[in-house]
Design a protein around this motif. Sequence first.
Motif, PDB file in Angstrom:
ATOM      1  N   VAL A   1       6.422  -2.566 -10.523  1.00  0.00           N
ATOM      2  CA  VAL A   1       5.353  -3.522 -10.219  1.00  0.00           C
ATOM      3  C   VAL A   1       4.115  -3.155 -11.037  1.00  0.00           C
ATOM      4  O   VAL A   1       3.947  -1.997 -11.430  1.00  0.00           O
ATOM      5  CB  VAL A   1       5.018  -3.551  -8.711  1.00  0.00           C
ATOM      6  N   PRO A   2       3.246  -4.110 -11.296  1.00  0.00           N
ATOM      7  CA  PRO A   2       2.023  -3.806 -12.052  1.00  0.00           C
ATOM      8  C   PRO A   2       1.153  -2.787 -11.318  1.00  0.00           C
ATOM      9  O   PRO A   2       1.027  -2.844 -10.089  1.00  0.00           O
ATOM     10  CB  PRO A   2       1.310  -5.154 -12.139  1.00  0.00           C
ATOM     11  N   GLU A   3       0.594  -1.880 -12.061  1.00  0.00           N
ATOM     12  CA  GLU A   3      -0.335  -0.906 -11.496  1.00  0.00           C
ATOM     13  C   GLU A   3      -1.483  -1.662 -10.839  1.00  0.00           C
ATOM     14  O   GLU A   3      -1.998  -2.628 -11.395  1.00  0.00           O
ATOM     15  CB  GLU A   3      -0.854  -0.016 -12.615  1.00  0.00           C
ATOM     16  N   GLY A   4      -1.875  -1.253  -9.645  1.00  0.00           N
ATOM     17  CA  GLY A   4      -2.968  -1.908  -8.931  1.00  0.00           C
ATOM     18  C   GLY A   4      -2.521  -3.033  -8.015  1.00  0.00           C
ATOM     19  O   GLY A   4      -3.324  -3.591  -7.279  1.00  0.00           O
ATOM     20  N   ALA A   5      -1.219  -3.369  -8.045  1.00  0.00           N
ATOM     21  CA  ALA A   5      -0.702  -4.430  -7.169  1.00  0.00           C
ATOM     22  C   ALA A   5      -0.657  -3.933  -5.729  1.00  0.00           C
ATOM     23  O   ALA A   5      -0.658  -2.725  -5.466  1.00  0.00           O
ATOM     24  CB  ALA A   5       0.690  -4.859  -7.618  1.00  0.00           C
ATOM     25  N   SER A   6      -0.598  -4.867  -4.802  1.00  0.00           N
ATOM     26  CA  SER A   6      -0.484  -4.493  -3.396  1.00  0.00           C
ATOM     27  C   SER A   6       0.977  -4.283  -3.026  1.00  0.00           C
ATOM     28  O   SER A   6       1.892  -4.735  -3.723  1.00  0.00           O
ATOM     29  CB  SER A   6      -1.081  -5.592  -2.508  1.00  0.00           C
ATOM     30  N   ALA A   7       1.192  -3.606  -1.908  1.00  0.00           N
ATOM     31  CA  ALA A   7       2.551  -3.404  -1.408  1.00  0.00           C
ATOM     32  C   ALA A   7       3.184  -4.747  -1.052  1.00  0.00           C
ATOM     33  O   ALA A   7       4.388  -4.934  -1.221  1.00  0.00           O
ATOM     34  CB  ALA A   7       2.534  -2.476  -0.197  1.00  0.00           C
ATOM     35  N   ALA A   8       2.397  -5.704  -0.578  1.00  0.00           N
ATOM     36  CA  ALA A   8       2.923  -7.049  -0.272  1.00  0.00           C
ATOM     37  C   ALA A   8       3.395  -7.733  -1.546  1.00  0.00           C
ATOM     38  O   ALA A   8       4.457  -8.366  -1.563  1.00  0.00           O
ATOM     39  CB  ALA A   8       1.855  -7.892   0.427  1.00  0.00           C
ATOM     40  N   ALA A   9       2.637  -7.598  -2.624  1.00  0.00           N
ATOM     41  CA  ALA A   9       3.039  -8.181  -3.903  1.00  0.00           C
ATOM     42  C   ALA A   9       4.332  -7.536  -4.388  1.00  0.00           C
ATOM     43  O   ALA A   9       5.215  -8.220  -4.920  1.00  0.00           O
ATOM     44  CB  ALA A   9       1.937  -8.015  -4.938  1.00  0.00           C
TER      45      ALA A   9
END
Length: 98
Positions: A24-32
């Motif tokens: 996942v992209p760095e800085g993304a949320s766990a929900a994302a």
Amino acid sequence: MFRTRPDARPATVEVLVEGDPVLVPEGASAAAAFLLAGHVAIRETPVTGAPRGPLCLMGVCFDCLAEIDGVANRQACMVTVAPGMRIARQHGARAARP
């Protein structure tokens, strides 16, 4: 449903979503991260067991409650991913401590 922009290539972080590794992209949320892994329902309601998915993605609705690194009832939209983070679907209410 949600897709990253094709021209955006941020640094990625590997997390485990329901036991499967996901970049996942760095800085993304766990929900994302949960949505990027292809899951829709992130929890089940304690009373009826109805599936719920991330709705507002800004910490208002509590529909994104998940188990993150073994801790239940975390608002997944408010938690930034970290390498090796374990994100799992929450089933019902968390157990009360004695």
